[in-house]
Design an enzyme around this catalytic site. Structure first.
Site, PDB file in Angstrom:
ATOM      1  CD  GLU A 152      -3.265   1.552   2.361  1.00  8.10           C
ATOM      2  OE1 GLU A 152      -3.723   0.397   2.872  1.00  8.10           O
ATOM      3  OE2 GLU A 152      -1.989   2.356   3.541  1.00  8.10           O
TER       4      GLU A 152
ATOM      5  CB  ALA B  49     -11.940  10.554   4.845  1.00  6.46           C
TER       6      ALA B  49
ATOM      7  CG  HIS C 274      -7.292   2.563  -1.190  1.00  7.27           C
ATOM      8  ND1 HIS C 274      -7.115   2.408   0.000  1.00  7.27           N
ATOM      9  CD2 HIS C 274      -7.158   1.330  -2.138  1.00  7.27           C
ATOM     10  CE1 HIS C 274      -6.011   1.278   0.295  1.00  7.27           C
ATOM     11  NE2 HIS C 274      -5.980   0.736  -1.051  1.00  7.27           N
TER      12      HIS C 274
ATOM     13  NE  ARG D  40     -17.763   5.461   7.580  1.00 10.40           N
ATOM     14  CZ  ARG D  40     -17.915   4.845   9.071  1.00 10.40           C
ATOM     15  NH1 ARG D  40     -19.408   4.340   8.968  1.00 10.40           N
ATOM     16  NH2 ARG D  40     -16.826   4.872   9.960  1.00 10.40           N
ATOM     17  N   GLY D  41     -14.715   5.366   4.660  1.00 10.18           N
ATOM     18  CA  GLY D  41     -13.298   6.631   5.163  1.00 10.18           C
ATOM     19  C   GLY D  41     -14.145   6.567   6.689  1.00 10.18           C
ATOM     20  CG  ASP D  42     -11.447   6.064   9.681  1.00 15.89           C
ATOM     21  OD1 ASP D  42     -12.756   5.610  10.420  1.00 15.89           O
ATOM     22  OD2 ASP D  42     -10.587   5.830  10.245  1.00 15.89           O
TER      23      ASP D  42
ATOM     24  CE1 TYR E 299     -11.190  -1.774   9.375  1.00 15.53           C
ATOM     25  CE2 TYR E 299     -13.168  -2.587   7.805  1.00 15.53           C
ATOM     26  CZ  TYR E 299     -12.671  -1.511   8.431  1.00 15.53           C
ATOM     27  OH  TYR E 299     -12.292  -0.246   7.947  1.00 15.53           O
TER      28      TYR E 299
ATOM     29  CG  HIS F 208     -15.748  -0.482  11.852  1.00 17.39           C
ATOM     30  ND1 HIS F 208     -16.223   0.070  12.661  1.00 17.39           N
ATOM     31  CD2 HIS F 208     -14.624   0.014  10.387  1.00 17.39           C
ATOM     32  CE1 HIS F 208     -16.136   1.750  11.795  1.00 17.39           C
ATOM     33  NE2 HIS F 208     -14.691   1.226  10.479  1.00 17.39           N
TER      34      HIS F 208
ATOM     35  CE  LYS G  74     -17.361  -3.788   4.621  1.00 13.28           C
ATOM     36  NZ  LYS G  74     -16.074  -2.594   5.030  1.00 13.28           N
TER      37      LYS G  74
END
Ligand code: FAD
Length: 288
Positions: free
Chosen positions: A16, A51, A76, A106-108, A142, A146, A162
């Site tokens: 990444e 985000a 992403h 979704r993003g934080d 996670y 999460h 998902k």
């Protein structure tokens, strides 16, 4: 090439990277990093996305560079507060660049987000549905659950959604105790998740990152690892050695127990990736 097709044939090795905040020199440095990752025979390189799409242009550009360099990018995209038009714009750009793989997130959310902050894309599932079959889609998972979910079981119920909405593979949040990953795989399989779950490993090479990691994603640090870090926290060279060795240990264990790939969070540092892959040369040669 689609990542699900690669995964059907072999274990994957991936990295990444994140788009630099400043262009110019930092971008040139990242391109050099990507060249080095190519030499490590990366199957794909994922590119993070701010985000709400704050860095959409830079992220898209880096994905395009990776594609042009002959490596598969995994772009992403975070839905969060974006509108469908924002997503259409980014997806269209990525398509033009020949990008085939997207990690739908979704993003934080900010601490003080308004009720309608994620009006169109409240969850990654909404973005997966929206993107449909325009890309080979992946999603996040996670091992320790999460942070917004009360139980791991609830989180896995959502993980199954998902998959049902089109995720063909999953990449995990970082973890330092492999048993969380094995528990997630086991429980997810029991609840009908059949897509590959690729473990994400991040070398912890500096003591100051411990509290950051805890607050960012809540990952637990095993006591023996924590003790080593605390003993040598003031010696950066020893700290680096401890962090790299720990990742190598984690990866050997993950591969030995059948993980479908390894995703390395390298914070744009090719030297870290080279050192880890160098130590695992024979393991990788045998298995990838
Ligand atoms: P979601 O899937 O929406 O999950 C968030 C919470 O909602 C969870 O508790 C989940 O159980 C629950 N949930 C999920 N679906 C539903 C549903 N349909 N109904 C009800 N509840 C639901 N952040 C960035 O900003 N940029 C990045 O590039 C980025 N890359 C990442 C890559 C990986 C591999 C991982 C693991 C995380 C990444 N993140 C990134 C962080 C991520 O955006 C945050 O963890 C975020 O809080 C959740 O994103 P998500 O896609 O998992 O959201």
């Amino acid at each position: 090439m689609r990542i699900d097709d690669i995964l059907r044939k072999k274990r994957t090795l991936s990295f990444e990277v994140f788009p630099p905040k400043k262009g110019g020199e930092e971008k040139a440095e990242l391109i050099k990093t990507i060249e080095k990752l190519r030499n490590l025979r990366a199957d794909f390189i994922s590119v993070t996305y701010g985000a709400g799409g704050s860095n959409a242009r830079d992220a898209t550009e880096i994905s395009g560079c990776i594609k042009a360099m002959g490596i598969e990018p995994l772009a992403h995209i975070t839905g969060g507060p974006s509108t469908p038009a924002d997503i259409d714009r980014v997806a269209g750009e990525l398509k033009k660049l020949g990008v085939e793989n997207v990690l739908a997130l979704r993003g934080d959310r900010p601490a003080d987000f308004a009720e309608d902050y994620c009006k169109h894309f409240a969850h990654a599932t909404d973005l997966l549905t929206y993107l449909g079959d325009s890309f080979c889609l992946g999603a996040a998972c996670y091992p320790e659950g999460h942070t917004e979910c009360e139980t791991l079981r609830d989180d896995i119920v959502n993980l199954k959604k998902k998959q049902d909405r089109g995720a063909k593979f999953l990449i995990t949040q970082i973890f330092y105790d492999n048993s969380y990953y094995y528990r997630l795989c086991h429980e997810a399989e029991r609840m009908g998740v059949t897509v590959p779950i690729i473990p994400g490993v991040m070398p912890l090479i500096s003591a100051k990152n411990i509290s950051r990691i805890k607050s960012m994603c809540g990952s637990a640090i095993p006591l023996d690892f924590r003790n080593m870090i605390e003993t040598y926290s003031s010696n950066p060279l020893v700290m680096r050695e401890i962090g790299i060795n720990y990742s190598v240990y984690q990866i050997i264990d993950l591969i030995a127990k059948g993980a479908p790939g390894i995703h390395l969070y390298i914070m744009n540092r090719a030297d870290t990736a080279i050192e880890i892959c160098g130590r695992l040369e024979n393991v990788f040669h045998e298995l990838f």
